[in-house]
Scaffold this active site. Structure first.
Site, PDB file in Angstrom:
ATOM      1  CB  SER A 102      -0.656   0.219   1.310  1.00 18.14           C
ATOM      2  OG  SER A 102       0.361  -0.209   2.500  1.00 18.14           O
ATOM      3  CG  HIS A 162      -2.928  -0.732  -2.573  1.00 19.39           C
ATOM      4  ND1 HIS A 162      -3.571   0.447  -2.742  1.00 19.39           N
ATOM      5  CD2 HIS A 162      -2.829  -1.387  -1.873  1.00 19.39           C
ATOM      6  CE1 HIS A 162      -3.748   0.609  -1.944  1.00 19.39           C
ATOM      7  NE2 HIS A 162      -3.596  -0.739  -1.039  1.00 19.39           N
ATOM      8  CD  GLU A 174      -4.159   3.168  -5.128  1.00 19.50           C
ATOM      9  OE1 GLU A 174      -3.883   4.236  -5.038  1.00 19.50           O
ATOM     10  OE2 GLU A 174      -3.448   2.253  -4.295  1.00 19.50           O
ATOM     11  CG  ASN A 184      -3.367   4.010   1.311  1.00 21.23           C
ATOM     12  OD1 ASN A 184      -3.637   4.310   2.215  1.00 21.23           O
ATOM     13  ND2 ASN A 184      -2.871   2.517   0.988  1.00 21.23           N
TER      14      ASN A 184
END
Length: 559
Positions: A118, A139, A151, A189
């Site tokens: 992440s 991800h 992702e 993130n």
């Protein structure tokens, strides 16, 4: 084409990835060395598939066939039979590098290696292998079976063919892939960091309590969970680790600076749901305390005694001199049967028409001069002039001013502050069930109570906090939009991918760039600049792209 999948790590993420691949018809090799991990994962996968059968989304025969395609193994070499191997091990750089080095040694040259990290650099992990062109970030988001987003992260040497195969795989297992550049935190993130980060600063600065921030985030901005509820769900240890990782990878960029409260919560073992206590208390899956439910949104309170006459700054109708709608009301009450939409052509663009609608619907009288009112609403404190209808305050009048882009020091030379509170004009009243009220240092308690009662009579919840530019909801939104602008400027992803990622990955009510366009990039910029002046902190430095969009009167979404 990907015909089989290997998964390294049988924890929550690994088991979730395995389950959706099994549902899509792929053979899956699930690896773990930890005692009992594979058995726990099998139970989790069986339970997930059983729930789909119960909901009618999977037949019993399909469930049996899916489980037959699952191979559990504690031999890493068994994964060499897979076309794609996804690592879902703990977020430890050296552990992941060692795993990929082993996989690279015995997997066929055509095998694609992927990491579910992440926050760790995809390019650095790829460097542990001899196939950086066949290495990619995939991800996923927790819970994997329910979250649509993946992702797809392109490392410095990831080939176009590998990216295409990774995206095809994501779509085959029912996910929505978005491409992201290999930068710290990727899209979600990184762009999401201000949500918990700014919430912690609001609490640390004494502006509001955690429960107030969460209630405002839910009822004023439309988030499904408040930032402190989310930190409890994810785990404070995980939140703190990701925050520190992104901050360190950006070499101490102030926007990502962790807050001492995060470290304190981790040190105290208050990690959230998994420990039974974090910002809130939990018993099993049940949250014991937290934000209160709406009370006045469904059943507005009666008008408070002594408040009848209201002046809203900016209304050309109230200032006079322009064409009046038909059937004027000599009492000064909002015209019966006259929709506020009908007033739009007679009012400046800034006028929030929902204030007029709400005030009139609650039975208040709209007056033509500020000095005639018992409640004065300043929708733009920068236009505190006679030309805009300002004739001063009557003795004892209640003053509510839009604090989206200024603090009390701006008003102090012009008006007494003891019966004054700020509110945030964005998101507009019509989109929020709750209005924040910001106390000045001299606001009298009875004035705060009267202001809350006034808003309750308009069918809005209230939270009384300390005045700060943007208050809570707009401060969170402005910081999210700014970080999205930084990411867009740096080429992390395009506007559509950024907004899709934030909506699908963390369930935001709007993508931050589209949100900025709806509220006005100029208002977002003004809030950030006010925060930078107010706090003196460089973390509110506006993205140059945001300044360019405002200067060109443009938007982030083009066409």
């Amino acid at each position: 084409m990907i015909r089989s999948l290997g998964v390294v790590g049988a924890g929550t993420m690994g088991a979730g990835i395995a389950q959706i691949a099994l549902q899509a018809g792929l053979p899956v090799y699930l690896y773990d060395l930890a005692e009992g991990a594979l058995q726990t994962a099998q139970v989790r996968i069986e339970g997930g598939l059983a729930r789909l059968v119960a909901k009618g989304r999977l037949t019993p025969a399909d469930r049996t066939a899916a489980l037959a395609r699952l191979t559990l193994t504690s031999d890493l070499r068994a994964l060499a039979a897979a076309d794609l191997i996804i690592e879902a091990a703990p977020e430890q750089l050296q552990l992941k590098r060692d795993l990929f080095k082993q996989l690279d040694e015995f997997c066929p040259p055509g095998t694609i290696l992927a990491t579910n990290t992440s926050a760790l650099p995809v390019t650095e992990l790829a460097a542990a292998t001899g196939r950086p062109d066949r290495f990619v970030g995939l991800h996923f988001f927790n819970p994997v079976p329910l979250m649509a987003l993946v992702e797809v992260v392109q490392g410095a040497r990831t080939s176009a063919e590998t990216m295409a195969l990774a995206e095809e795989f994501a779509r085959r297992i029912g996910k929505s892939p978005v491409r992201a550049k290999d930068t710290p935190g990727f899209i979600v993130n990184r762009v999401a960091r201000p949500f918990p980060g700014e919430a912690l600063r609001l609490v640390g600065e004494g502006v509001a309590t955690p429960v107030q921030v969460d209630r405002i985030a839910r009822l004023a901005a439309g988030f499904r969970m408040g930032p402190f509820e989310l930190m409890d769900l994810v785990g404070m240890d995980v939140n703190y680790a990701v925050n520190r990782s992104v901050w360190e990878q950006f070499f101490g960029e102030p926007r990502f600076r962790p807050h001492p409260l995060q470290a304190q919560m981790v040190q105290a073992g208050l990690l959230g749901r998994k420990t039974g206590r974090g910002w809130y208390r939990y018993e099993g899956d049940q949250q014991i305390d937290g934000p209160a439910s709406p009370q006045y949104a469904e059943s507005p309170a009666p008008r408070p005694l002594g408040l009848e006459r209201v002046w809203v700054q900016g209304s050309a109708l109230m200032a006079g001199g322009l064409t009046q709608p038909e059937r004027p009301d000599p009492t000064g009450r909002l015209f019966e049967g006259q929709s506020p939409a009908g007033l739009k052509s007679h009012c400046p663009r800034r006028l929030p028409f929902d204030w007029i609608e709400a005030v009139g619907a609650a039975g208040y009288y709209l007056v033509g001069q500020s000095s005639e009112a018992q409640v004065v609403l300043l929708t733009d404190p920068h236009e505190l002039t006679a030309a805009h209808g300002w004739t001063g305050l009557a003795p004892g009048a209640l003053l509510l001013w839009d604090g989206s882009a200024c603090d009390e020091s701006f008003l102090a030379p012009h008006v007494p502050l003891d019966r004054s509170l700020s509110f945030a004009g964005l998101p507009p009243l019509g989109e929020r069930r709750l209005v924040e009220l910001g106390l000045t240092l001299t606001t009298k308690p009875e004035a705060a109570e009267q202001a809350a009662q006034f808003l309750h009579s308009l069918g809005r919840e209230t939270e009384i906090i300390q005045a700060t530019p943007g208050l809570v909801a707009l401060r969170l939104i402005a910081c999210l939009a700014n970080e999205a602008a930084w990411a867009l400027q740096e080429g992390v992803a395009d506007a559509a991918s950024i907004d899709t990622a934030m909506q699908q990955g963390v369930n935001y009510p709007h993508g931050p760039l589209a949100w900025a366009d709806r509220l006005g990039p100029d208002r977002i910029l003004a809030t950030l600049e006010a925060l930078q002046r107010f706090t003196g902190d460089d973390r509110y430095r506006p993205a140059p792209l945001l300044r360019r969009v405002v200067a060109s009167s443009g938007t982030f979404w083009r066409g």
